[in-house]
Design an enzyme around this catalytic site. Structure first.
Site, PDB file in Angstrom:
ATOM      1  N   ASN A 192       0.702  -1.099  -0.116  1.00  0.00           N
ATOM      2  CA  ASN A 192       0.003  -0.029  -0.117  1.00  0.00           C
ATOM      3  C   ASN A 192       0.753   1.637  -0.250  1.00  0.00           C
ATOM      4  O   ASN A 192       0.542   2.338   0.398  1.00  0.00           O
ATOM      5  CB  ASN A 192      -0.607   0.380   0.998  1.00  0.00           C
ATOM      6  CG  ASN A 192      -2.401  -1.001   0.986  1.00  0.00           C
ATOM      7  OD1 ASN A 192      -2.171  -1.604   0.087  1.00  0.00           O
ATOM      8  ND2 ASN A 192      -2.363  -1.793   2.687  1.00  0.00           N
ATOM      9  N   ARG A 193       1.969   0.955  -0.772  1.00  0.00           N
ATOM     10  CA  ARG A 193       2.687   2.929  -0.965  1.00  0.00           C
ATOM     11  C   ARG A 193       3.669   3.046   0.881  1.00  0.00           C
ATOM     12  O   ARG A 193       4.174   3.985   0.791  1.00  0.00           O
ATOM     13  CB  ARG A 193       2.191   3.252  -1.570  1.00  0.00           C
ATOM     14  CG  ARG A 193       2.123   3.263  -2.531  1.00  0.00           C
ATOM     15  CD  ARG A 193       3.216   2.702  -3.746  1.00  0.00           C
ATOM     16  NE  ARG A 193       2.957   2.762  -4.812  1.00  0.00           N
ATOM     17  CZ  ARG A 193       2.881   0.886  -5.512  1.00  0.00           C
ATOM     18  NH1 ARG A 193       3.213  -0.104  -4.838  1.00  0.00           N
ATOM     19  NH2 ARG A 193       2.397   1.121  -6.489  1.00  0.00           N
TER      20      ARG A 193
END
Ligand SMILES: Cc1cc2nc3c(=O)[nH]c(=O)nc-3n(C[C@H](O)[C@H](O)[C@H](O)COP(=O)(O)O)c2cc1C
Length: 215
Positions: A192-193
């Site tokens: 999710n970055r």
């Protein structure tokens, strides 16, 4: 031509970098990561690194070189002192080197100042190189404009004849540099970055301050 790459997407889930995994000295941290990548046998040239310099024209320029040694003092590579990068370094010793090891989803970015290593160390490394590479260092005035490929090959042939049966001495325009780090950032891709980024900064008392950066 339209080349839309917006669908290129990857989730990074291989590993994590937590505060408790950060040892005090970033060179030891570097060694840990480097050895893990080496052991994984997933990266073809684990010692390939990008070095960026600020050129005489005021532009940054990056190119790959091969890391040949690292110690607590810094990171050593070899090149032509009169190349574009050599001239840039003579004017501005602030450089950045970085490593990207995609299979491990890792990046390391090192800012530091660069200097030539001692001549006897460059001599020692030059002697250890295969003869073809030694001649290559003599043939190529790296980064200058040349008329053709034939020009290079002709020069190599002449030098081979000239040095037949003789030892090749290191030309003074070729040798090692050491990048002495002031800041080292370790980047580990996460889902999710929400990547992990841990930055080490050298302090006046030579200790290292460690901080987490937002991804
Ligand atoms: C995988 C790889 C390894 C390289 N290793 C070196 C190296 O160790 N030393 C070097 O001078 N150039 C090396 N090069 C070439 C440099 O990227 C660059 O073309 C050259 O140093 C001239 O750069 P400059 O004109 O900006 O000075 C390598 C290139 C690649 C792709």
């Amino acid at each position: 031509m339209k080349q839309d790459l917006s669908e290129y997407r990857k989730s990074y889930e291989k590993s994590e970098l937590l505060e408790e995994n950060c040892v005090e000295n970033p060179i030891e941290m570097f060694r840990n990561w480097f050895m893990e990548v080496e052991r994984s046998e997933t990266v073809a040239e684990v010692n390939a690194m990008t070095i960026s310099t600020i050129g005489l024209d005021g532009f940054p320029k990056s190119r790959i070189v091969l890391l040949k040694k690292y110690t607590y003092e810094g990171f050593i590579f070899y090149t032509n002192y009169e190349s574009e990068k050599g001239l840039a370094i003579a004017e501005n010793p602030n450089v950045c080197i970085s490593f990207f090891w995609p299979a491990m989803e890792r990046q390391i970015i090192i800012k530091g100042s660069i200097e030539k290593i001692a001549e006897n160390l460059s001599d020692g490394y030059f002697e250890s190189r295969p003869r073809g590479s030694q001649l290559g260092a003599l043939v190529s005035y790296q980064s200058t404009v040349i008329p053709s490929r034939e020009h290079l090959e002709e020069k190599l042939k002449n030098l081979e004849a000239q040095y037949e049966g003789k030892e090749i001495e290191r030309p003074s325009h070729w040798g090692g540099y050491i990048v002495k780090p002031q800041e080292i950032e370790f980047w580990q891709g996460r889902a999710n970055r929400l990547h992990d980024r841990m930055r080490y900064q050298l302090q006046e008392d030579y200790s290292w301050k460690i901080e987490r950066l937002a991804p």
